[in-house]
Design an enzyme around this catalytic site. Structure first.
Site, PDB file in Angstrom:
ATOM      1  N   CYS A   1       0.849  -1.203   0.000  1.00  0.00           N
ATOM      2  CA  CYS A   1       0.000   0.000   0.000  1.00  0.00           C
ATOM      3  C   CYS A   1       0.883   1.250   0.000  1.00  0.00           C
ATOM      4  O   CYS A   1       1.751   1.403   0.857  1.00  0.00           O
ATOM      5  CB  CYS A   1      -0.936  -0.008   1.211  1.00  0.00           C
ATOM      6  SG  CYS A   1      -1.984   1.458   1.242  1.00  0.00           S
TER       7      CYS A   1
ATOM      8  N   GLY B   1      -0.618  -6.383 -12.137  1.00  0.00           N
ATOM      9  CA  GLY B   1      -0.312  -5.075 -12.708  1.00  0.00           C
ATOM     10  C   GLY B   1      -0.633  -5.005 -14.178  1.00  0.00           C
ATOM     11  O   GLY B   1      -0.076  -5.745 -14.988  1.00  0.00           O
ATOM     12  N   ASP B   2      -1.621  -4.131 -14.503  1.00  0.00           N
ATOM     13  CA  ASP B   2      -1.959  -3.839 -15.904  1.00  0.00           C
ATOM     14  C   ASP B   2      -2.548  -5.015 -16.668  1.00  0.00           C
ATOM     15  O   ASP B   2      -2.183  -5.254 -17.820  1.00  0.00           O
ATOM     16  CB  ASP B   2      -0.719  -3.333 -16.653  1.00  0.00           C
ATOM     17  CG  ASP B   2      -0.354  -1.924 -16.235  1.00  0.00           C
ATOM     18  OD1 ASP B   2      -1.193  -1.269 -15.588  1.00  0.00           O
ATOM     19  OD2 ASP B   2       0.753  -1.475 -16.560  1.00  0.00           O
TER      20      ASP B   2
HETATM   21  C1  LIG Z   1      -9.073   1.361  -5.486  1.00  0.00           C
HETATM   22  C2  LIG Z   1      -7.898   0.467  -5.183  1.00  0.00           C
HETATM   23  C3  LIG Z   1      -7.766  -0.069  -3.916  1.00  0.00           C
HETATM   24  C4  LIG Z   1      -6.683  -0.911  -3.615  1.00  0.00           C
HETATM   25  N1  LIG Z   1      -6.590  -1.461  -2.382  1.00  0.00           N
HETATM   26  C5  LIG Z   1      -5.601  -2.359  -2.115  1.00  0.00           C
HETATM   27  C6  LIG Z   1      -5.560  -3.055  -0.877  1.00  0.00           C
HETATM   28  O1  LIG Z   1      -6.424  -2.891  -0.006  1.00  0.00           O
HETATM   29  N2  LIG Z   1      -4.528  -3.925  -0.688  1.00  0.00           N
HETATM   30  C7  LIG Z   1      -3.565  -4.157  -1.638  1.00  0.00           C
HETATM   31  O2  LIG Z   1      -2.656  -4.956  -1.423  1.00  0.00           O
HETATM   32  N3  LIG Z   1      -3.601  -3.516  -2.822  1.00  0.00           N
HETATM   33  C8  LIG Z   1      -4.612  -2.646  -3.071  1.00  0.00           C
HETATM   34  N4  LIG Z   1      -4.663  -2.056  -4.309  1.00  0.00           N
HETATM   35  C9  LIG Z   1      -3.693  -2.447  -5.345  1.00  0.00           C
HETATM   36  C10 LIG Z   1      -4.242  -3.595  -6.199  1.00  0.00           C
HETATM   37  O3  LIG Z   1      -4.420  -4.757  -5.441  1.00  0.00           O
HETATM   38  C11 LIG Z   1      -3.284  -3.900  -7.372  1.00  0.00           C
HETATM   39  O4  LIG Z   1      -2.045  -4.279  -6.835  1.00  0.00           O
HETATM   40  C12 LIG Z   1      -3.061  -2.696  -8.272  1.00  0.00           C
HETATM   41  O5  LIG Z   1      -4.281  -2.057  -8.585  1.00  0.00           O
HETATM   42  C13 LIG Z   1      -2.322  -3.103  -9.561  1.00  0.00           C
HETATM   43  O6  LIG Z   1      -3.096  -3.923 -10.387  1.00  0.00           O
HETATM   44  P1  LIG Z   1      -3.833  -3.295 -11.693  1.00  0.00           P
HETATM   45  O7  LIG Z   1      -2.768  -2.583 -12.501  1.00  0.00           O
HETATM   46  O8  LIG Z   1      -4.422  -4.506 -12.371  1.00  0.00           O
HETATM   47  O9  LIG Z   1      -4.879  -2.361 -11.171  1.00  0.00           O
HETATM   48  C14 LIG Z   1      -5.720  -1.193  -4.613  1.00  0.00           C
HETATM   49  C15 LIG Z   1      -5.858  -0.631  -5.868  1.00  0.00           C
HETATM   50  C16 LIG Z   1      -6.925   0.179  -6.177  1.00  0.00           C
HETATM   51  C17 LIG Z   1      -7.056   0.732  -7.552  1.00  0.00           C
END
Ligand SMILES: Cc1cc2nc3c(=O)[nH]c(=O)nc-3n(C[C@H](O)[C@H](O)[C@H](O)COP(=O)(O)O)c2cc1C
Length: 325
Positions: free
Chosen positions: A100, A201-202
């Site tokens: 985070c 990621g992505d």
């Molecule tokens: C709105 C939002 C809330 C998130 N909350 C958490 C969380 O509570 N714990 C965590 O490990 N990652 C959290 N993330 C990160 C996601 O789990 C993920 O690692 C990140 O969005 C990258 O993946 P993506 O590129 O497919 O979105 C959050 C991301 C977003 C967008």
């Protein structure tokens, strides 16, 4: 894939997302075939204080397993106590948030700050492993910033400490959610440890998921923002990995899915909180569809479920030219 003794039926995982992967969304993700779902991050400290709102986030009743409950915190004893509570509430897996980037969290030495403090991260994992019998997993980023890419060494330390799977978000803390995720590091982590690695990621399309699995050798893919207002990505990825391509949903199907999500959220959170909570989800469902602006505006003004339903039905009728039933 097996995480410790927990069998995960496929390679598709819902990311932990605060404000997104709540009970309603986890249930929907399951219906779309997700093999493993994570909860939103939960404060271990708040759990041990028996904070009611926090306990509510941990409500797993009636949900299909396996569910990974994600805890955040930086005190090994508190994380261990939080882990015990989460297991009592039904967690089959416990994940530690080490990614985070939010300043409020990082300032306390939690979330991605742990990437800078591997000794403490090791202590946390060890304390949790000792406290509960379910597998402990960790979710990390590549490092704090470009000059401090630590994922490979850090993942090795986590494995030695007893982590049974490692989810890697291919961005640094400094990137937050910007820039492209670096999948090469996911591949390096996969080569460095023998526990399952979950790549993240992505991932916006089924093809992205196939490509990540192929390029990195990771054991499963974790879908994040790509599923916001778009749980169909989950079923499409599942089918794609079985060799079949499903088209994206038609606008009417999206509206029907949005209404179902609304219904479920209200059932769980009550009308007022449910409608408020659903505003952002509904905006995501409507994204990319034509002439949605006045409808979105109307949804953001109302607190009533019936009104939201009427607005969406009106949209389907007036703009899409389709009746809902
Ligand atoms: C709105 C939002 C809330 C998130 N909350 C958490 C969380 O509570 N714990 C965590 O490990 N990652 C959290 N993330 C990160 C996601 O789990 C993920 O690692 C990140 O969005 C990258 O993946 P993506 O590129 O497919 O979105 C959050 C991301 C977003 C967008």
């Amino acid at each position: 894939m097996k995480i410790g003794n927990v069998f995960i039926p496929n390679k598709v995982v819902l990311a932990p997302m605060a404000g997104v992967s709540d009970k309603a969304f986890r249930i929907i993700a399951r219906e779309h075939g997700c093999g493993l779902v994570y909860t939103e991050m939960i404060s271990a400290k708040a759990l041990t204080y028996k904070n009611n709102r926090t306990k509510e986030i941990l409500n797993l009743r009636g949900e299909k397993q396996p569910i990974a409950v994600q805890l955040f915190g930086c005190e090994p004893a508190v994380m261990a106590a939080g882990a015990q509570i989460a297991v009592q509430e039904g967690a089959w897996l416990l994940d530690v948030n080490m990614g985070c980037p939010v300043p409020k969290v990082v300032r306390n030495g939690e979330g991605s700050a742990l990437l800078e403090n591997p000794e403490l991260a090791v202590e946390i994992v060890r304390a949790m492993v000792q406290a509960v019998s379910v597998p402990i997993t960790v979710k990390i980023r590549t490092g704090w910033d470009r000059e401090n890419i630590v994922a490979v060494e850090f993942a090795r330390e986590m494995e030695k400490a007893g982590a049974r799977a490692i989810a890697v978000h291919g961005r640094t803390r400094e990137q937050f959610y910007g820039g492209a995720a670096d999948w090469a590091i996911i591949r390096q982590v996969k080569a460095a440890v023998s526990v399952p690695v979950i790549g993240n990621g992505d991932l916006w399309t089924p093809q992205d998921a196939g490509k990540m699995l192929e390029e990195t050798g990771c054991d499963a893919v974790m879908l994040g923002r790509g599923v916001q207002g778009n749980p169909w990505l989950i079923s499409r990825v599942c089918r794609y990995l079985e060799g079949e391509e499903l088209p994206p949903p038609e606008p009417l199907e999206k509206i029907k899915g949005a209404l179902k999500h609304l219904e479920l959220t209200i059932k769980i959170k009550g009308e007022e909180a449910g409608v408020r909570e659903m505003r952002k989800h509904l905006a995501w469902y409507l994204k990319g569809m034509k002439h949605t602006a006045p409808y979105k505006e109307a949804i953001f003004k109302t607190k009533k479920k019936d009104e939201v339903v009427r607005i969406l039905e009106d949209y389907a009728g007036s703009v899409l030219g389709s009746r809902m039933i």
